[in-house]
Motif scaffolding. Sequence first.
Motif, PDB file in Angstrom:
ATOM      1  N   GLY A 122       1.238   1.538  -3.732  1.00 25.58           N
ATOM      2  CA  GLY A 122      -0.100   1.771  -4.269  1.00 25.58           C
ATOM      3  C   GLY A 122      -0.274   1.326  -5.711  1.00 25.58           C
ATOM      4  O   GLY A 122       0.699   1.042  -6.423  1.00 25.58           O
ATOM      5  N   GLU A 123      -1.534   1.299  -6.148  1.00 25.18           N
ATOM      6  CA  GLU A 123      -1.883   0.758  -7.470  1.00 25.18           C
ATOM      7  C   GLU A 123      -1.244   1.511  -8.629  1.00 25.18           C
ATOM      8  O   GLU A 123      -1.080   0.956  -9.718  1.00 25.18           O
ATOM      9  CB  GLU A 123      -3.405   0.737  -7.655  1.00 25.18           C
ATOM     10  CG  GLU A 123      -4.100  -0.376  -6.899  1.00 25.18           C
ATOM     11  CD  GLU A 123      -5.593  -0.463  -7.241  1.00 25.18           C
ATOM     12  OE1 GLU A 123      -5.962  -0.245  -8.412  1.00 25.18           O
ATOM     13  OE2 GLU A 123      -6.383  -0.752  -6.319  1.00 25.18           O
ATOM     14  N   THR A 129      -6.850  -3.632  -5.160  1.00 20.61           N
ATOM     15  CA  THR A 129      -6.214  -3.745  -3.845  1.00 20.61           C
ATOM     16  C   THR A 129      -7.012  -4.753  -3.033  1.00 20.61           C
ATOM     17  O   THR A 129      -8.243  -4.671  -2.952  1.00 20.61           O
ATOM     18  CB  THR A 129      -6.179  -2.388  -3.136  1.00 20.61           C
ATOM     19  OG1 THR A 129      -5.430  -1.477  -3.948  1.00 20.61           O
ATOM     20  CG2 THR A 129      -5.526  -2.494  -1.768  1.00 20.61           C
ATOM     21  N   TYR A 178      -2.702  -5.271  -0.047  1.00 22.76           N
ATOM     22  CA  TYR A 178      -1.722  -5.440  -1.110  1.00 22.76           C
ATOM     23  C   TYR A 178      -2.387  -5.136  -2.447  1.00 22.76           C
ATOM     24  O   TYR A 178      -3.584  -5.393  -2.620  1.00 22.76           O
ATOM     25  CB  TYR A 178      -1.166  -6.871  -1.096  1.00 22.76           C
ATOM     26  CG  TYR A 178       0.284  -6.973  -1.505  1.00 22.76           C
ATOM     27  CD1 TYR A 178       1.300  -6.449  -0.706  1.00 22.76           C
ATOM     28  CD2 TYR A 178       0.643  -7.590  -2.695  1.00 22.76           C
ATOM     29  CE1 TYR A 178       2.637  -6.541  -1.083  1.00 22.76           C
ATOM     30  CE2 TYR A 178       1.979  -7.693  -3.077  1.00 22.76           C
ATOM     31  CZ  TYR A 178       2.963  -7.163  -2.258  1.00 22.76           C
ATOM     32  OH  TYR A 178       4.282  -7.256  -2.637  1.00 22.76           O
ATOM     33  N   CYS A 179      -1.620  -4.599  -3.390  1.00 21.32           N
ATOM     34  CA  CYS A 179      -2.156  -4.221  -4.693  1.00 21.32           C
ATOM     35  C   CYS A 179      -1.682  -5.228  -5.738  1.00 21.32           C
ATOM     36  O   CYS A 179      -0.500  -5.559  -5.789  1.00 21.32           O
ATOM     37  CB  CYS A 179      -1.670  -2.817  -5.080  1.00 21.32           C
ATOM     38  SG  CYS A 179      -1.953  -1.573  -3.817  1.00 21.32           S
ATOM     39  N   LEU A 234       0.818  -1.215   0.000  1.00 21.62           N
ATOM     40  CA  LEU A 234       0.000   0.000   0.000  1.00 21.62           C
ATOM     41  C   LEU A 234       0.850   1.262   0.000  1.00 21.62           C
ATOM     42  O   LEU A 234       0.396   2.307  -0.472  1.00 21.62           O
ATOM     43  CB  LEU A 234      -0.944   0.005   1.214  1.00 21.62           C
ATOM     44  CG  LEU A 234      -2.048  -1.061   1.225  1.00 21.62           C
ATOM     45  CD1 LEU A 234      -2.891  -0.924   2.480  1.00 21.62           C
ATOM     46  CD2 LEU A 234      -2.927  -0.953  -0.014  1.00 21.62           C
TER      47      LEU A 234
END
Length: 215
Positions: free
Chosen positions: A151-152, A204, A208-209, A148
């Motif tokens: 991030g994505e 996500t 976790y992504c 995270l």
Amino acid sequence: MKNFVCSWSGGKDSCYAMMLALNQGFVPQVVLNMMNENGKVSRSHGIPISVLNQQAQKMKLPLVAVPATWGDYEEKYISTLKILQSKYDLDAAVFGDIDLQSHKDWEDKVCEAASIKAVLPLWQKDRIDLVNEMIDNGIETMIVSCNLQMGESYLGKILTKELALELLKKGIDPCGENGEFHTLVINCPMFSEVIELPKYTTQTYSNYCFIVWEE
């Protein structure tokens, strides 16, 4: 001649470890990936079997993909190593770990059980040097999962020297050795051509992504 199986995650570290092993005179016979229970995606990186097959085909090597739970992972790993040792007359298994001692201890243990040697060509090398070496040696790799903190927005990005420095400045290991992110090799000198990727989305899940690949 030193025949080996590569513990192949589909990502940059196992790829570079295999390239270094080749440079040291080892001869690849087969690549091994542990899959999740349904056998559709790899347990560590979430890479679909179709993409792993492409990677293996472009290296002209057989892929052995073994579905496993975390509960029977070690048992299946050892039994598979024994089968592969017998079939391919293996001397060694090559792993891409860098400095997690618990991983090295486990790899030494499972290889000893199969009467082969664990070889870790990346062991205790400097992280940023490793990423730069991988890129300089023609490994093109994209981020397929991350934590995270990243991030994505990082998913699908190609790992460049600039991106590695950006991660380092954020306090993120540029190799992702502690699980900060995982990668997928889409091209390297061992491949006859670049990997064709399926379409994907991102999501996500449970802190976790991930890239979610279309079937």
